[in-house]
Design a protein around this motif. Structure first.
Motif, PDB file in Angstrom:
ATOM      1  N   VAL A   1     -17.835  -3.585   2.433  1.00 43.14           N
ATOM      2  CA  VAL A   1     -17.300  -2.855   1.289  1.00 43.14           C
ATOM      3  C   VAL A   1     -17.841  -3.458   0.006  1.00 43.14           C
ATOM      4  O   VAL A   1     -17.894  -4.673  -0.146  1.00 43.14           O
ATOM      5  CB  VAL A   1     -15.751  -2.912   1.291  1.00 43.14           C
ATOM      6  CG1 VAL A   1     -15.186  -2.163   0.105  1.00 43.14           C
ATOM      7  CG2 VAL A   1     -15.229  -2.337   2.589  1.00 43.14           C
ATOM      8  N   ALA A  33     -15.394   4.493   1.337  1.00 41.68           N
ATOM      9  CA  ALA A  33     -14.792   3.305   1.936  1.00 41.68           C
ATOM     10  C   ALA A  33     -14.148   2.415   0.882  1.00 41.68           C
ATOM     11  O   ALA A  33     -13.062   1.860   1.090  1.00 41.68           O
ATOM     12  CB  ALA A  33     -15.850   2.531   2.721  1.00 41.68           C
ATOM     13  N   SER A  34     -14.798   2.260  -0.249  1.00 40.38           N
ATOM     14  CA  SER A  34     -14.243   1.421  -1.314  1.00 40.38           C
ATOM     15  C   SER A  34     -12.913   1.958  -1.814  1.00 40.38           C
ATOM     16  O   SER A  34     -11.941   1.220  -1.977  1.00 40.38           O
ATOM     17  CB  SER A  34     -15.242   1.320  -2.475  1.00 40.38           C
ATOM     18  OG  SER A  34     -16.420   0.683  -2.072  1.00 40.38           O
ATOM     19  N   GLN A  48     -10.044   1.691   0.845  1.00 38.29           N
ATOM     20  CA  GLN A  48      -9.548   0.356   1.146  1.00 38.29           C
ATOM     21  C   GLN A  48      -9.011  -0.394  -0.064  1.00 38.29           C
ATOM     22  O   GLN A  48      -8.201  -1.304   0.097  1.00 38.29           O
ATOM     23  CB  GLN A  48     -10.666  -0.460   1.799  1.00 38.29           C
ATOM     24  CG  GLN A  48     -11.081   0.068   3.163  1.00 38.29           C
ATOM     25  CD  GLN A  48     -12.213  -0.733   3.770  1.00 38.29           C
ATOM     26  OE1 GLN A  48     -13.377  -0.518   3.452  1.00 38.29           O
ATOM     27  NE2 GLN A  48     -11.884  -1.660   4.633  1.00 38.29           N
ATOM     28  N   TRP A  49      -9.457  -0.019  -1.273  1.00 45.23           N
ATOM     29  CA  TRP A  49      -9.134  -0.856  -2.422  1.00 45.23           C
ATOM     30  C   TRP A  49      -8.495  -0.121  -3.605  1.00 45.23           C
ATOM     31  O   TRP A  49      -8.034  -0.760  -4.549  1.00 45.23           O
ATOM     32  CB  TRP A  49     -10.404  -1.545  -2.929  1.00 45.23           C
ATOM     33  CG  TRP A  49     -11.044  -2.409  -1.902  1.00 45.23           C
ATOM     34  CD1 TRP A  49     -12.123  -2.102  -1.120  1.00 45.23           C
ATOM     35  CD2 TRP A  49     -10.650  -3.729  -1.523  1.00 45.23           C
ATOM     36  NE1 TRP A  49     -12.429  -3.150  -0.283  1.00 45.23           N
ATOM     37  CE2 TRP A  49     -11.535  -4.163  -0.513  1.00 45.23           C
ATOM     38  CE3 TRP A  49      -9.631  -4.588  -1.937  1.00 45.23           C
ATOM     39  CZ2 TRP A  49     -11.439  -5.408   0.091  1.00 45.23           C
ATOM     40  CZ3 TRP A  49      -9.537  -5.836  -1.339  1.00 45.23           C
ATOM     41  CH2 TRP A  49     -10.432  -6.241  -0.339  1.00 45.23           C
ATOM     42  N   PRO A  66      -3.504  -0.652   0.095  1.00 41.33           N
ATOM     43  CA  PRO A  66      -4.816  -1.070  -0.395  1.00 41.33           C
ATOM     44  C   PRO A  66      -4.976  -2.588  -0.382  1.00 41.33           C
ATOM     45  O   PRO A  66      -4.079  -3.320  -0.799  1.00 41.33           O
ATOM     46  CB  PRO A  66      -4.853  -0.514  -1.822  1.00 41.33           C
ATOM     47  CG  PRO A  66      -3.936   0.658  -1.795  1.00 41.33           C
ATOM     48  CD  PRO A  66      -2.835   0.276  -0.848  1.00 41.33           C
ATOM     49  N   ASP A  68      -5.348  -5.513   5.752  1.00 39.56           N
ATOM     50  CA  ASP A  68      -6.208  -5.350   6.913  1.00 39.56           C
ATOM     51  C   ASP A  68      -6.055  -3.969   7.551  1.00 39.56           C
ATOM     52  O   ASP A  68      -6.952  -3.509   8.271  1.00 39.56           O
ATOM     53  CB  ASP A  68      -5.902  -6.424   7.957  1.00 39.56           C
ATOM     54  CG  ASP A  68      -6.289  -7.825   7.488  1.00 39.56           C
ATOM     55  OD1 ASP A  68      -7.147  -7.917   6.567  1.00 39.56           O
ATOM     56  OD2 ASP A  68      -5.752  -8.805   8.024  1.00 39.56           O
ATOM     57  N   ALA A 110      -5.805  -1.140   5.932  1.00 35.38           N
ATOM     58  CA  ALA A 110      -6.468  -0.106   5.133  1.00 35.38           C
ATOM     59  C   ALA A 110      -7.888   0.100   5.649  1.00 35.38           C
ATOM     60  O   ALA A 110      -8.757  -0.756   5.496  1.00 35.38           O
ATOM     61  CB  ALA A 110      -6.488  -0.515   3.665  1.00 35.38           C
ATOM     62  N   ARG A 111      -8.120   1.233   6.272  1.00 36.29           N
ATOM     63  CA  ARG A 111      -9.418   1.554   6.869  1.00 36.29           C
ATOM     64  C   ARG A 111      -9.942   2.874   6.307  1.00 36.29           C
ATOM     65  O   ARG A 111      -9.145   3.763   5.966  1.00 36.29           O
ATOM     66  CB  ARG A 111      -9.297   1.671   8.392  1.00 36.29           C
ATOM     67  CG  ARG A 111      -8.772   0.418   9.075  1.00 36.29           C
ATOM     68  CD  ARG A 111      -9.847  -0.634   9.175  1.00 36.29           C
ATOM     69  NE  ARG A 111      -9.393  -1.823   9.888  1.00 36.29           N
ATOM     70  CZ  ARG A 111     -10.176  -2.863  10.160  1.00 36.29           C
ATOM     71  NH1 ARG A 111     -11.434  -2.844   9.786  1.00 36.29           N
ATOM     72  NH2 ARG A 111      -9.682  -3.920  10.785  1.00 36.29           N
ATOM     73  N   PRO A 112     -11.243   3.034   6.224  1.00 35.71           N
ATOM     74  CA  PRO A 112     -11.789   4.326   5.782  1.00 35.71           C
ATOM     75  C   PRO A 112     -11.747   5.343   6.922  1.00 35.71           C
ATOM     76  O   PRO A 112     -12.488   5.242   7.898  1.00 35.71           O
ATOM     77  CB  PRO A 112     -13.236   3.975   5.392  1.00 35.71           C
ATOM     78  CG  PRO A 112     -13.571   2.758   6.188  1.00 35.71           C
ATOM     79  CD  PRO A 112     -12.291   2.010   6.369  1.00 35.71           C
TER      80      PRO A 112
END
Length: 252
Positions: free
Chosen positions: A125, A150-151, A154-155, A225, A228, A230-232
């Motif tokens: 990421v 993905a960013s 997850q974030w 966010p 662990d 948090a997945r795309p």
């Protein structure tokens, strides 16, 4: 190795470089777009050196060493003596096997990296930590790179993906548990440092590995966010097969 062998090898390497960089976009399978001028210049220089080596061979330079050397072999001259009268000034025939890799690159460029590479490393990421991301452009569906999706998945503490129809393009890869992903390889410089980016796809049957697809769907939240969990993940509404793009790798 004599000049004729050197010249042919240089010509083959130069032609292969120009084929992938000047006359096609195959070079994008190996390096980033900005390196194209350097590949073209290198190819031209190799062709020039190859021609010079062949011209030197035709002129006879360096084939027999000092004047009279050929007539003195085996009779006390400067060259290596050979009681059987063999000529050791020529290249061994096995040296021509060196032409095989250059000829293969010229005729059969290897394919871009695919699912084999992606399945052997976890997605990386680009984001540095949890935070609020800018709003997505207006209108649906929104085209996103895998890195951008993905960013945010997850974030992004602002959940900018929520409620939007999204579209991702990449090749298909799978894991041993039956899950499948749309993936793409991210390069910093060249194919040697490629790292995979993967987004799990749910709600649609998986095409064959390495098939290029465009997946349209909605974000599936899997965890807080930065955690662990948090997945795309994308809930697919459609999966369409597409041709591999000329540049199969994802840019920064």
């Amino acid at each position: 190795m004599r000049f004729r062998t050197q010249g042919v090898l240089l010509l083959l390497c130069g032609a292969a470089l120009l084929r992938v960089s000047l006359f096609s976009e195959l070079y994008l399978r190996y390096v980033k777009e900005g390196l194209r001028p350097y590949l073209v210049i290198s190819g031209v220089l190799l062709l020039v050196l190859g021609v010079l080596a062949l011209v030197r061979r035709e002129n006879g330079d360096g084939e027999h060493g000092p004047e009279g050397h050929g007539s003195e072999q085996g009779t006390g001259g400067d060259g290596p003596e050979d009681p059987h009268g063999h000529d050791h000034t020529r290249s061994p025939r096995i040296a021509w096997l060196l032409a095989a890799p250059a000829l293969a690159l010229l005729l059969y460029p290897p394919p871009a990296l695919g699912s084999y590479s992606a399945e052997r490393e976890e997605a990386k990421v680009a984001a540095q930590g949890v935070g609020t991301f800018p709003e997505l452009p207006a209108g649906d569906p929104v085209e996103l790179t895998l890195n951008a999706f993905a960013s945010r998945a997850q974030w992004d503490s602002g959940a900018s993906l929520k409620g939007r129809t999204l579209r991702l393009t990449g090749f298909v890869t799978k894991d041993d548990d039956g899950r499948w992903y749309v993936a793409r390889l991210f390069v910093n410089c060249c194919a040697a440092d490629a790292a995979p980016l993967k987004v799990q796809v749910r709600g649609a049957e998986a095409p064959a590995r390495d098939t290029w697809v465009t997946v349209t769907g909605t974000w599936h939240r899997t965890g807080r966010p930065g955690s662990d969990e948090a997945r795309p993940v994308l809930n697919a509404t459609s999966v369409d097969r597409v041709d591999q793009p000329s540049n199969p790798y994802e840019k920064r």
